[in-house]
Design a protein around this motif. Structure first.
Motif, PDB file in Angstrom:
ATOM      1  N   GLY A  13     224.662  23.542  -5.342  1.00 33.95           N
ATOM      2  CA  GLY A  13     224.561  22.113  -5.085  1.00 33.95           C
ATOM      3  C   GLY A  13     223.127  21.627  -5.173  1.00 33.95           C
ATOM      4  O   GLY A  13     222.217  22.388  -5.512  1.00 33.95           O
ATOM      5  N   THR A  34     223.940   6.227  -5.147  1.00 32.48           N
ATOM      6  CA  THR A  34     224.089   6.237  -6.599  1.00 32.48           C
ATOM      7  C   THR A  34     223.182   5.187  -7.236  1.00 32.48           C
ATOM      8  O   THR A  34     222.933   5.227  -8.431  1.00 32.48           O
ATOM      9  N   ASP A  41     223.676  19.308  -0.846  1.00 40.04           N
ATOM     10  CA  ASP A  41     224.744  18.380  -1.211  1.00 40.04           C
ATOM     11  C   ASP A  41     225.642  19.073  -2.226  1.00 40.04           C
ATOM     12  O   ASP A  41     225.272  19.243  -3.385  1.00 40.04           O
ATOM     13  N   THR A  42     226.822  19.477  -1.796  1.00 40.87           N
ATOM     14  CA  THR A  42     227.757  20.159  -2.696  1.00 40.87           C
ATOM     15  C   THR A  42     228.755  19.193  -3.332  1.00 40.87           C
ATOM     16  O   THR A  42     229.451  19.564  -4.262  1.00 40.87           O
ATOM     17  N   VAL A  43     228.796  17.945  -2.847  1.00 40.39           N
ATOM     18  CA  VAL A  43     229.764  16.966  -3.339  1.00 40.39           C
ATOM     19  C   VAL A  43     229.247  16.226  -4.580  1.00 40.39           C
ATOM     20  O   VAL A  43     229.990  15.983  -5.522  1.00 40.39           O
ATOM     21  N   ASN A  44     227.965  15.848  -4.581  1.00 39.84           N
ATOM     22  CA  ASN A  44     227.417  14.992  -5.636  1.00 39.84           C
ATOM     23  C   ASN A  44     226.613  15.726  -6.694  1.00 39.84           C
ATOM     24  O   ASN A  44     225.946  15.092  -7.504  1.00 39.84           O
ATOM     25  N   SER A  45     226.662  17.023  -6.736  1.00 36.06           N
ATOM     26  CA  SER A  45     225.804  17.771  -7.661  1.00 36.06           C
ATOM     27  C   SER A  45     226.156  17.540  -9.127  1.00 36.06           C
ATOM     28  O   SER A  45     225.330  17.756  -9.997  1.00 36.06           O
ATOM     29  N   SER A  46     227.364  17.075  -9.425  1.00 38.68           N
ATOM     30  CA  SER A  46     227.750  16.839 -10.817  1.00 38.68           C
ATOM     31  C   SER A  46     227.385  15.435 -11.307  1.00 38.68           C
ATOM     32  O   SER A  46     227.497  15.153 -12.497  1.00 38.68           O
ATOM     33  N   LYS A  47     226.943  14.552 -10.421  1.00 38.71           N
ATOM     34  CA  LYS A  47     226.566  13.195 -10.829  1.00 38.71           C
ATOM     35  C   LYS A  47     225.298  13.250 -11.679  1.00 38.71           C
ATOM     36  O   LYS A  47     224.388  14.023 -11.425  1.00 38.71           O
ATOM     37  N   LEU A 100     224.740  12.710   4.550  1.00 35.85           N
ATOM     38  CA  LEU A 100     225.009  14.135   4.339  1.00 35.85           C
ATOM     39  C   LEU A 100     224.823  14.923   5.621  1.00 35.85           C
ATOM     40  O   LEU A 100     225.576  15.839   5.918  1.00 35.85           O
ATOM     41  N   TRP A 104     222.748   9.880   0.770  1.00 33.22           N
ATOM     42  CA  TRP A 104     222.735   9.860  -0.691  1.00 33.22           C
ATOM     43  C   TRP A 104     223.098   8.476  -1.194  1.00 33.22           C
ATOM     44  O   TRP A 104     223.761   7.698  -0.512  1.00 33.22           O
TER      45      TRP A 104
END
Length: 76
Positions: free
Chosen positions: A18, A37, A59-65, A46, A35
């Motif tokens: 993440g 956007t 942050d393991t939820v938003n790492s693909s943004k 977080l 966090w």
């Protein structure tokens, strides 16, 4: 206030686990990590009320943004 008292992010990295934000922490302070956007919308908190020696948030939820902003609030 102490003019030598400062806050510093020591690293921010996208890892396999993440996005990891690390800072220099001090005793007697609290830290909240949020966090975003964009600069107009706070996506969520977080972690909150982190105290010394905790100086890292993952942050393991938003790492693909493709675009993400983080804010670390410092309190006494």
């Amino acid at each position: 206030t102490n003019r030598w008292d400062s806050f510093m992010i020591s690293s921010a990295a996208n890892t396999a686990g993440g996005n990891v934000i690390t800072w220099v922490c001090r005793t007697g302070r609290t830290y909240d990590v949020s966090w975003f956007t964009n600069f107009a919308f706070e996506g969520g908190v977080l972690s909150s009320n982190m105290v010394y020696p905790h100086s890292r948030c993952t942050d393991t939820v938003n790492s693909s943004k493709s675009l993400i902003f983080y804010r670390v609030r410092v309190g006494k």
